[in-house]
Design a protein around this motif. Structure first.
Motif, mmCIF file in Angstrom:
data_model
loop_
_atom_site.group_PDB
_atom_site.id
_atom_site.type_symbol
_atom_site.label_atom_id
_atom_site.label_comp_id
_atom_site.label_asym_id
_atom_site.label_seq_id
_atom_site.Cartn_x
_atom_site.Cartn_y
_atom_site.Cartn_z
ATOM 1 N N GLY A 1 -2.023 -1.181 -3.734
ATOM 2 C CA GLY A 1 -3.146 -0.325 -3.371
ATOM 3 C C GLY A 1 -2.574 1.064 -3.149
ATOM 4 N N VAL A 2 -3.193 2.067 -3.733
ATOM 5 C CA VAL A 2 -2.623 3.408 -3.609
ATOM 6 C C VAL A 2 -3.695 4.380 -3.132
ATOM 7 N N ILE B 1 0.856 -1.190 0.000
ATOM 8 C CA ILE B 1 0.000 0.000 0.000
ATOM 9 C C ILE B 1 0.890 1.237 0.000
ATOM 10 N N ILE B 2 0.607 2.127 -0.943
ATOM 11 C CA ILE B 2 1.344 3.398 -0.974
ATOM 12 C C ILE B 2 0.421 4.463 -0.433
ATOM 13 N N GLY B 3 0.850 5.136 0.620
ATOM 14 C CA GLY B 3 -0.003 6.162 1.217
ATOM 15 C C GLY B 3 0.843 7.318 1.728
ATOM 16 N N TYR B 4 0.223 8.144 2.565
ATOM 17 C CA TYR B 4 0.930 9.291 3.149
ATOM 18 C C TYR B 4 1.224 9.004 4.614
ATOM 19 N N LEU C 1 -5.133 -0.868 -7.118
ATOM 20 C CA LEU C 1 -6.379 -0.765 -6.390
ATOM 21 C C LEU C 1 -6.452 0.644 -5.820
ATOM 22 N N LEU C 2 -7.501 1.367 -6.156
ATOM 23 C CA LEU C 2 -7.551 2.764 -5.738
ATOM 24 C C LEU C 2 -8.296 2.924 -4.423
ATOM 25 N N ILE C 3 -7.584 3.441 -3.427
ATOM 26 C CA ILE C 3 -8.194 3.740 -2.128
ATOM 27 C C ILE C 3 -8.481 5.233 -2.152
ATOM 28 N N GLY C 4 -9.690 5.576 -2.551
ATOM 29 C CA GLY C 4 -10.004 6.973 -2.787
ATOM 30 C C GLY C 4 -10.462 7.691 -1.532
ATOM 31 N N ILE C 5 -9.981 8.898 -1.360
ATOM 32 C CA ILE C 5 -10.430 9.728 -0.238
ATOM 33 C C ILE C 5 -10.912 11.052 -0.804
ATOM 34 N N ASN D 1 1.354 13.437 -5.499
ATOM 35 C CA ASN D 1 0.557 12.544 -6.316
ATOM 36 C C ASN D 1 1.264 11.189 -6.288
ATOM 37 N N LEU D 2 0.716 10.263 -5.512
ATOM 38 C CA LEU D 2 1.411 9.001 -5.282
ATOM 39 C C LEU D 2 1.391 8.071 -6.487
ATOM 40 N N THR D 3 0.555 8.388 -7.469
ATOM 41 C CA THR D 3 0.474 7.467 -8.610
ATOM 42 C C THR D 3 1.745 7.491 -9.454
#
Lengths: 143, 314, 349
Positions: free
Chosen positions: B71-72, B22-25, B97-101, B57-59
Motif C-alpha cells: 500500500g503506498v 505500507i510505504i508512506g511519509y 494499493l493506492l492510499i490517495g491523499i 514520489n514514493l512510487t
C-alpha cells in the motif's frame, strides 16, 4: 585566418535514409545524374521508425551541422507502420530541440519515395542551404 | 485530521493483511523534510505523517517490493505515476494499493531557506501559514508564496484511481498558466534558451539523483551505462551533461506526471522541470495526452494515428 | 604568529595572492549551491555557505581528471602528453572537516606500496588556508569524529572570521611564507580574546553525542544483522552522498578516444551504483541496495579503520543535508551503539 575558415566552411549533414524508399530515391537521383550538394553523409536504416532520437543528438554532438531523417510516405511503409511511429518521435524531438535552443532548421525530416529522385535532390538542396545559413554548430559539440 | 485518518486506515489495512507493507511519509531529523517510511507492523503506523513537506514520489520504490502486497501513500501526481507504470506492465504480481491523499501543494524547502538568514531549526505549519524559527529569527510566512513550481500549475491534485481516499477531493484549478520556467523561456531567442539550459545543467555532478528519484526511470541498464554503443562518457564535459539531461527528459515523453521529484532530489538545485514540463505541454498539444489520467489510453510514443501532425515534414 | 586581515583588504589580498598562486576557494554557483573552484576573479570567492555541496577534496582529487593525452602519428610512436601542475596553489576557505578529510583520502593515495602521482603533486604544491566555523550547523558532528570547528591540524594558515576582519595564524613553513604579507596587520589582545569567545561558542554547538567511538568492533558483530535489511529500503541508490562526501574516494578510469587521439580520464564513481561491482560474467557480488548500503557504512566505519586506524567520516553532515530521501548516517551509527530496534528517533525494525 578566421574569415578564411568561415568562407571555406561547408556544412556537414548526416542523412538517415530508410532503405526501401528514401535510400532508393537517393539512388535514383544518382543514376539519373541529378546534381545535388555533396554535403550529406548517408546512413541507411531499415525504416525511419528505427531512428533512436539519440542518433540525432549524437550526430550533433560529434560535429555534424545538421541532420536529415527521411522515410516512406504515410501509408507506404515497408513495415506498415514504422514511419507513423517515427513521425511521433520526430515531432516531439524536433519541438524539444527547438525549445532548448537548437536552431529550427538544423534537424529536418522528409518523406521521399523510391520514385522521387528529383524530390530527393531538392530536399538535400534545401536542407544544405538552410544549414549553411545557420553556420557551423557551436552549441553542444564535444570538443 | 488527515494524518489521524491516514494512520487509522493504514492500521486497518495492515491488521487485515490486505497489504504486507505500507510505504508512506514519516518525520525525521531535519525541519521542512519528511522521509520515506516502510511499515509492516500495525503498531508502526504512528510514524506516518501528512503535511506540506511530503515531497518525495514514493512510487519509485514499488519495484523493490514487487513480491509483496504494497500500500503506498500517493498525492495526485504520484497516483498518476502508478497508472503510467501499470500501462508499462510493471506490476505482474500485485498491483499496489493506492492510499490517495488530495494534495494541498507541497512547500519548496529551498525557497524557504532562501527567505531566511541562518539555519532553520524548526518549521511548523499552521493552516495557511508557515512558522519558521532559527537561532536569530522567527518568521511567519504565507505557505502559498513558497510552493514548488510544478505544484503551482498542478491540475490533478486529487489522486485518480485511488483505492482509498483520505480526505475530501479538492477542487481542481483549471490550467491557467504554464510552468513559470517554461513560460519565461517561450518568448526568448534560441541563444537565450540554450544559455539558460546550459547554465542550469553546468552545475550537474552526474549523481543521478534525478534519475533514481523518478518512478519512470527503471531501466536495468540506463543509456549512460551503455558501453556498446557508448553514448556519453562519465566525465563532466558540458556536451555530455547536456546530452544526459536532454535524453533523460526526452525518455519521459508521454510518461512524466510532472511530480517534480527530479528537481527536488537534485543537490545542486538544477531546475529540471523546465525540461519535463515542456515535454508534457508538447504531448498534450500534439496528441491530447496527459500521463496517468486514462488507465486504458496507451502512451503516445507507443502508438500512432494516421492523421498525426506532420507540417514539419518536407 | 598571529595577524589581522581587514575584510576591506580581503579582495586585494586575494588579487595579490593570485599573482603568485593558483587560488582555489568556494564559489557560489547559484543561491544555496557552492563548490570549490579555481578562481579567475577575486570577487568570485564566496565564504557564506558553511558546507559547500562539493568539498575541498575536489582540489586534490577532481571529479574528472585527464591523466594523459595521446595522439597517434604515422610511423612514429604515439605522442603522450601529461598534465603537469604549473604554479603553486592555495586552497582557501575550506573548513576544518574538509581538511581532516584530505588526510583521510591521503592515506589511500599516498601509501607504502603505491603513490598516486596526480594526488601527490597537487598535495605537495598546495598551501592550505583553513577557515574556522563560528556557527556550526545542527547537522555538524565533527566533534564526534575527532574533529572540531576550530581544529587547526593540517592547516598551513588558519583564518577566523571576527566580523570586520579575519585573524590569520601562520602554522607551518608554508604558512610562514606569508609572514611579510603587506595586508597583514598585527593582531591585538582584543582580537585574541574575540577568537577565544568564538571558539568556545562554536565548540558547544557541534554534536559530540554520536557514538563513533568503538563502532568498528560493534560492526564486526553485525555483518549479517537484519538491521541491513531495513536500513537500505529508503535509499534510492543515487551517488549524492558519495560525491558530496569529502572522504569518499572511489573512481573509474576510462579512455575517451577516437581513431587518432584520445585521453585517459579518471572520474569519481559511487559504490551505490548497481554497476559499480558488476562483473563481466554478469555476476554482481552486491546485487541489491542492502549489500551496497552495508558496504558503504562498513567501509567508512569498519574497513577503513582496520586499515588506517580511524573512521573515514569527518562529521561534515553533507550526506544528511543533501540526501534526497533524508537518510541520516547519525541514526545508523546510533543504532549500532544501542542494538535496540529503535534509534534516537529512528524506526529500524
Amino acid at each position: 585566418m578566421e574569415n578564411e575558415s568561415i568562407t571555406t566552411w561547408e556544412p556537414k549533414i548526416l542523412a538517415f535514409l530508410c532503405n526501401w524508399c528514401s535510400y532508393a530515391g537517393a539512388d535514383l537521383a544518382g543514376t539519373s545524374r541529378i546534381q545535388y550538394p555533396p554535403n550529406i553523409r548517408v546512413i541507411r536504416v531499415p525504416c525511419s521508425g528505427r531512428i533512436n532520437p539519440l542518433f540525432i543528438l549524437k550526430a550533433l554532438q560529434s560535429g555534424m551541422d545538421g541532420v536529415l531523417v527521411s522515410g516512406c510516405h504515410p501509408g507506404d511503409c515497408h513495415y506498415l507502420s514504422g514511419n507513423y511511429v517515427g513521425r511521433r518521435k520526430s515531432a516531439t524531438l524536433k519541438q524539444f530541440l527547438e525549445y532548448l535552443g537548437v536552431e529550427k532548421s538544423r534537424v529536418q525530416f522528409s518523406w521521399v519515395s523510391a520514385a522521387e529522385g528529383v524530390k530527393f535532390s531538392q530536399v538535400i538542396q534545401e536542407v544544405t542551404e538552410d544549414v549553411r545559413k545557420l553556420g557551423p554548430l557551436k552549441n553542444f559539440v564535444k570538443r | 485530521m488527515i494524518q489521524q485518518k491516514l494512520r487509522e486506515k493504514a492500521k486497518e489495512l495492515l491488521s487485515s493483511k490486505t497489504v504486507d507493507l505500507i510505504i508512506g511519509y514519516g518525520s525525521w531529523t531535519l525541519p521542512l523534510r519528511t522521509t520515506p517510511v516502510f511499515i509492516r507492523a500495525p503498531e508502526g503506523v504512528e510514524s506516518l505523517v501528512w503535511n506540506s513537506f511530503c515531497e518525495n514520489n514514493l512510487t519509485t520504490y514499488l519495484h523493490k517490493f514487487s513480491r509483496l502486497k504494497v500500500g503506498v501513500v500517493v498525492k495526485g501526481c504520484d497516483a498518476r505515476s502508478v497508472t503510467a507504470l501499470g500501462l508499462e506492465k510493471r506490476f505482474p504480481n500485485h498491483r499496489p494499493l493506492l492510499i490517495g491523499i488530495p494534495c494541498q501543494r507541497m512547500v519548496d524547502r529551498k525557497k524557504v531557506k532562501k527567505a531566511v538568514k541562518g539555519e532553520i531549526l524548526q518549521a511548523v505549519e499552521q493552516g495557511e501559514l508557515l512558522l519558521v524559527k532559527g537561532e536569530d529569527f522567527n518568521v511567519t510566512l504565507k505557505r502559498e508564496d513558497f510552493l514548488y513550481s510544478v505544484c503551482q500549475v498542478c491540475t490533478h491534485r486529487t489522486p485518480l484511481h485511488a483505492d482509498v481516499l483520505i480526505g475530501d477531493p479538492v477542487e481542481e484549478s483549471p490550467l491557467v498558466d504554464l510552468h513559470p520556467d517554461v513560460k519565461a523561456l517561450e518568448g526568448k531567442s534560441p541563444e537565450e534558451r540554450w544559455e539558460f539550459f546550459q547554465k542550469e545543467i553546468s552545475r550537474c555532478i552526474r549523481c543521478y539523483a534525478c534519475r533514481e528519484a523518478c518512478p519512470m526511470c527503471y531501466c536495468s541498464e540506463c543509456f549512460v551505462d551503455s558501453s556498446r554503443p557508448r553514448w556519453i562518457e562519465k566525465s563532466l564535459s558540458p556536451s555530455d551533461l547536456a546530452f544526459y539531461h536532454i535524453v533523460r527528459a526526452y525518455h519521459q515523453t508521454g510518461r512524466c506526471t510532472g511530480c517534480g521529484a527530479c528537481e527536488r532530489a537534485c543537490p545542486m538545485d538544477i531546475r529540471l522541470t523546465h525540461l519535463t514540463q515542456k515535454l508534457n505541454q508538447e504531448v498534450k498539444g500534439l496528441y491530447g495526452f496527459e500521463t496517468g489520467i486514462q488507465p486504458e489510453t496507451l502512451p503516445p510514443l507507443s502508438t500512432f494515428n494516421p492523421e498525426d501532425e506532420q507540417e514539419f515534414i518536407k | 604568529m598571529k595577524f589581522k586581515l581587514d575584510k576591506k583588504d580581503f579582495e586585494n589580498f586575494l588579487k595579490d595572492l593570485m599573482e603568485t598562486y593558483d587560488l582555489f576557494a568556494p564559489v557560489q554557483l547559484t543561491e544555496g549551491v557552492s563548490v570549490f573552484k579555481k578562481i579567475d576573479k577575486p570577487e568570485e570567492v564566496n565564504l557564506t555557505q558553511l558546507v559547500p555541496q562539493k568539498s575541498a577534496k575536489e582540489v586534490f582529487f577532481p571529479q574528472s581528471e585527464t591523466m594523459f593525452r595521446y595522439e597517434m602519428s604515422e610511423n612514429q610512436s604515439p605522442i603522450v602528453s601529461e598534465q603537469k601542475i604549473g604554479r603553486e596553489r592555495v586552497l582557501l576557505g575550506a573548513r576544518p572537516c574538509d581538511i581532516e578529510a584530505i588526510f583521510i583520502v591521503e592515506k589511500v593515495f599516498i601509501g607504502e606500496d603505491y603513490t598516486d602521482v596526480y594526488f601527490l603533486e597537487k598535495r605537495k604544491k598546495t598551501t592550505i588556508i583553513t577557515l574556522a566555523c563560528n556557527h556550526p550547523l545542527t547537522t555538524c558532528f565533527c566533534s564526534s569524529t575527532g574533529g572540531g570547528p576550530f581544529r587547526k591540524d593540517g592547516s598551513d594558515l588558519f583564518m577566523i572570521d571576527l566580523g570586520e576582519s579575519y585573524l590569520v595564524e601562520l602554522l607551518t613553513e608554508k604558512g610562514l611564507a606569508f609572514s611579510k604579507n603587506r595586508f597583514f596587520k598585527e593582531a591585538g589582545s582584543k582580537e585574541i580574546r574575540l577568537v577565544k569567545e568564538l571558539e568556545e561558542k562554536a565548540a558547544k554547538k557541534t554534536d559530540s553525542s554520536i557514538p563513533v567511538e568503538g563502532i568498528e568492533k560493534r560492526l564486526d558483530l553485525m555483518v549479517e544483522s537484519p538491521f541491513w535489511d531495513r536500513i537500505h529500503e529508503k535509499c534510492i541508490g543515487c551517488g549524492t552522498c558519495t560525491f558530496l562526501c569529502p572522504t569518499c574516494h572511489c573512481f573509474d578510469i576510462t579512455d575517451e578516444a577516437t581513431n587518432q587521439k584520445g585521453e585517459r580520464v579518471r572520474n569519481w564513481d559511487s559504490c551505490l551504483f548497481p554497476i559499480y561491482s558488476l562483473e563481466t560474467s554478469g555476476h554482481n557480488p552486491r546485487p541489491t541496495g542492502r549489500e551496497r548500503t552495508r558496504q558503504r557504512l562498513m567501509h567508512k566505519f569498519n574497513y577503513y579503520p582496520k586499515n588506517f586506524g580511524r573512521v573515514a567520516c569527518v562529521g561534515c553532515g553533507r550526506c544528511i543535508l543533501y540526501c534526497p530521501v533524508q537518510f541520516d548516517v547519525r541514526e545508523a551509527i546510533l543504532y549500532t551503539s544501542s542494538r535496540r530496534t529503535e534509534g534516537r528517533k529512528g524506526k529500524f525494525k
